[in-house]
Structures are given as structure tokens and as C-alpha cells.
Motif scaffolding. Structure first.
Motif, PDB file in Angstrom:
ATOM      1  N   LYS A  72      36.041  40.724  31.572  1.00  0.00           N
ATOM      2  CA  LYS A  72      36.633  42.088  32.072  1.00  0.00           C
ATOM      3  C   LYS A  72      37.775  42.118  33.103  1.00  0.00           C
ATOM      4  CE  LYS A  72      33.278  42.558  35.983  1.00  0.00           C
ATOM      5  NZ  LYS A  72      32.030  43.323  36.253  1.00  0.00           N
ATOM      6  N   PHE A  73      37.825  40.828  33.762  1.00  0.00           N
ATOM      7  CA  PHE A  73      39.070  40.615  34.579  1.00  0.00           C
ATOM      8  C   PHE A  73      40.064  40.018  33.919  1.00  0.00           C
ATOM      9  CE2 PHE A  73      35.019  40.002  37.326  1.00  0.00           C
ATOM     10  CZ  PHE A  73      35.448  40.824  38.282  1.00  0.00           C
ATOM     11  N   LEU A  74      40.143  39.528  32.505  1.00  0.00           N
ATOM     12  CA  LEU A  74      41.211  39.155  31.840  1.00  0.00           C
ATOM     13  C   LEU A  74      42.034  40.197  30.958  1.00  0.00           C
ATOM     14  CD1 LEU A  74      39.524  35.904  30.786  1.00  0.00           C
ATOM     15  CD2 LEU A  74      41.118  36.176  32.674  1.00  0.00           C
ATOM     16  N   ASP A  75      43.433  40.130  31.209  1.00  0.00           N
ATOM     17  CA  ASP A  75      44.059  41.371  30.244  1.00  0.00           C
ATOM     18  C   ASP A  75      45.048  40.490  29.342  1.00  0.00           C
ATOM     19  OD1 ASP A  75      45.396  43.597  29.697  1.00  0.00           O
ATOM     20  OD2 ASP A  75      46.808  43.578  31.067  1.00  0.00           O
ATOM     21  N   ARG A  86      30.895  43.127  30.300  1.00  0.00           N
ATOM     22  CA  ARG A  86      31.694  42.128  30.948  1.00  0.00           C
ATOM     23  C   ARG A  86      32.429  41.121  30.176  1.00  0.00           C
ATOM     24  NH1 ARG A  86      27.482  37.683  33.837  1.00  0.00           N
ATOM     25  NH2 ARG A  86      29.038  36.327  34.711  1.00  0.00           N
ATOM     26  N   MET A  87      31.933  40.810  29.065  1.00  0.00           N
ATOM     27  CA  MET A  87      32.650  39.717  28.251  1.00  0.00           C
ATOM     28  C   MET A  87      33.537  39.987  27.322  1.00  0.00           C
ATOM     29  SD  MET A  87      29.333  37.167  27.668  1.00  0.00           S
ATOM     30  CE  MET A  87      28.205  36.649  29.010  1.00  0.00           C
ATOM     31  N   LYS A  88      34.525  39.107  26.863  1.00  0.00           N
ATOM     32  CA  LYS A  88      35.619  39.495  25.845  1.00  0.00           C
ATOM     33  C   LYS A  88      35.796  38.110  25.112  1.00  0.00           C
ATOM     34  CE  LYS A  88      38.749  42.775  28.255  1.00  0.00           C
ATOM     35  NZ  LYS A  88      39.986  42.662  28.929  1.00  0.00           N
ATOM     36  N   ALA A 110      41.202  32.458  32.921  1.00  0.00           N
ATOM     37  CA  ALA A 110      39.896  32.723  33.272  1.00  0.00           C
ATOM     38  C   ALA A 110      39.726  31.782  34.724  1.00  0.00           C
ATOM     39  CB  ALA A 110      39.156  32.203  32.134  1.00  0.00           C
ATOM     40  N   LEU A 111      40.175  30.536  34.381  1.00  0.00           N
ATOM     41  CA  LEU A 111      39.815  29.593  35.524  1.00  0.00           C
ATOM     42  C   LEU A 111      40.442  30.077  36.691  1.00  0.00           C
ATOM     43  CD1 LEU A 111      40.520  26.135  33.352  1.00  0.00           C
ATOM     44  CD2 LEU A 111      38.651  26.676  34.599  1.00  0.00           C
ATOM     45  N   ASP A 112      41.424  30.659  36.818  1.00  0.00           N
ATOM     46  CA  ASP A 112      42.205  31.252  38.024  1.00  0.00           C
ATOM     47  C   ASP A 112      41.119  32.240  38.570  1.00  0.00           C
ATOM     48  OD1 ASP A 112      44.157  29.408  37.754  1.00  0.00           O
ATOM     49  OD2 ASP A 112      45.702  31.254  36.889  1.00  0.00           O
ATOM     50  N   LEU A 113      40.272  32.850  37.798  1.00  0.00           N
ATOM     51  CA  LEU A 113      39.459  33.929  38.549  1.00  0.00           C
ATOM     52  C   LEU A 113      38.522  32.914  39.570  1.00  0.00           C
ATOM     53  CD1 LEU A 113      38.371  35.635  35.419  1.00  0.00           C
ATOM     54  CD2 LEU A 113      39.958  36.617  37.362  1.00  0.00           C
ATOM     55  N   ILE A 118      38.244  35.183  42.867  1.00  0.00           N
ATOM     56  CA  ILE A 118      37.801  36.523  42.500  1.00  0.00           C
ATOM     57  C   ILE A 118      36.322  36.380  41.930  1.00  0.00           C
ATOM     58  CG2 ILE A 118      38.429  38.180  40.700  1.00  0.00           C
ATOM     59  CD1 ILE A 118      41.371  37.196  40.822  1.00  0.00           C
ATOM     60  N   ILE A 119      35.941  35.235  41.437  1.00  0.00           N
ATOM     61  CA  ILE A 119      34.594  34.852  40.872  1.00  0.00           C
ATOM     62  C   ILE A 119      34.137  34.019  42.037  1.00  0.00           C
ATOM     63  CG2 ILE A 119      32.953  34.133  39.062  1.00  0.00           C
ATOM     64  CD1 ILE A 119      34.674  36.812  38.309  1.00  0.00           C
ATOM     65  N   LYS A 120      33.053  34.306  42.541  1.00  0.00           N
ATOM     66  CA  LYS A 120      32.719  33.248  43.617  1.00  0.00           C
ATOM     67  C   LYS A 120      32.090  32.228  42.921  1.00  0.00           C
ATOM     68  CE  LYS A 120      34.078  36.196  46.955  1.00  0.00           C
ATOM     69  NZ  LYS A 120      35.641  35.918  47.162  1.00  0.00           N
ATOM     70  N   ILE A 121      32.205  30.980  43.726  1.00  0.00           N
ATOM     71  CA  ILE A 121      31.434  29.687  43.352  1.00  0.00           C
ATOM     72  C   ILE A 121      30.658  29.337  44.539  1.00  0.00           C
ATOM     73  CG2 ILE A 121      31.621  27.453  42.811  1.00  0.00           C
ATOM     74  CD1 ILE A 121      34.332  28.192  41.415  1.00  0.00           C
ATOM     75  N   LYS A 122      29.118  29.396  44.106  1.00  0.00           N
ATOM     76  CA  LYS A 122      28.414  28.959  45.249  1.00  0.00           C
ATOM     77  C   LYS A 122      28.533  27.466  45.453  1.00  0.00           C
ATOM     78  CE  LYS A 122      24.957  32.180  43.858  1.00  0.00           C
ATOM     79  NZ  LYS A 122      23.593  32.411  43.191  1.00  0.00           N
ATOM     80  N   GLY A 123      28.315  27.177  46.749  1.00  0.00           N
ATOM     81  CA  GLY A 123      28.234  25.742  47.108  1.00  0.00           C
ATOM     82  C   GLY A 123      29.550  25.520  48.142  1.00  0.00           C
TER      83      GLY A 123
END
Length: 123
Positions: A72-75, A86-88, A110-113, A118-123
Motif C-alpha cells: 500500500k506504500f508502493l506506487d 495492505r499488500m500488492k 519496498a526495502l526503503d520503507l 516508514i515501516i518500523k523495525i523492532k530492536g
């Protein structure tokens, strides 16, 4: 777990088998932090333990596709949303050469998110 994962690829008929294995290699080459596991019977690729994408085959056409978890964040004009919120997906025709450049652009977006937070990574 890895035996099941390898069997996912090996049990496919050609040209899907070669296509999916090539897609696997393309995905894993994008970043050293990408790992492969299996979820819901399909190969799942994670970036720093956060789900990034899946490989699967369409039930109707039997053709492979790349499912991007945070689509959904990718254009990108070749990504399909369908009924998903959510997914494409990015469909692959296994009978022609893979559009490697397009696949790499989509994966890097996608990786740049994740890289940009933009997409949170725990840790």
C-alpha cells in the motif's frame, strides 16, 4: 523447515520452478539483511525479521507472483492491489525473460520503507 522450503521450489513444474528460483536469488541479492523462511506454506522473505515479501503462484493462472507485504506504500504501475488493503502483487510471466530491472526497482522501493523508518523495525 528448510527441507519444506526447498520442496516448495523443487515440487513446482517448469517453467515455474526456474522462475521462482530465479526470483528467490534476485530477492536475496538485494540486501544482506534479507532472510528466507516459510509462512502459510509459501516462501517468505524478511528484512531484519520484518516480513518483506512472499513468492506464490496464482490459483487461476498458475503463474508466479511476488507479493509485497507493505504494498500500500508502493506506487509502481505494474503492482496490483486487487481486493487487498495492505499488500500488492507483481505478476510474473514464466514463459519470457524476467524483468529483472523492474523487480529490483520494486524491491528497493519496498526495502526503503524499512530503511527510512516508514515501516518500523523492532530492536
Amino acid at each position: 523447515m528448510m527441507d519444506q522450503l526447498h520442496n516448495f521450489y523443487l515440487n513446482k513444474e517448469e517453467p515455474n520452478k526456474s522462475c521462482l528460483l530465479a526470483l528467490r536469488n534476485i530477492i536475496l541479492k538485494q540486501d544482506t539483511n534479507i532472510t528466507e523462511t516459510q509462512k502459510w506454506g509459501m516462501p517468505c522473505f524478511c528484512y531484519k525479521k520484518k516480513m518483506l515479501c512472499y513468492l506464490w503462484t496464482d490459483k487461476k493462472t498458475d503463474e508466479p507472483y511476488l507479493l509485497l507485504v507493505e504494498g500500500k506504500f508502493l506506487d509502481h504501475p505494474e503492482l496490483e492491489k486487487g481486493e487487498r488493503s495492505r499488500m500488492k502483487i507483481f505478476r510474473i510471466n514464466p514463459h519470457i525473460d524476467l524483468p529483472i530491472h523492474t523487480i529490483e526497482i520494486i524491491l528497493q522501493q519496498a526495502l526503503d520503507l524499512y530503511r527510512m523508518g516508514i515501516i518500523k523495525i523492532k530492536g
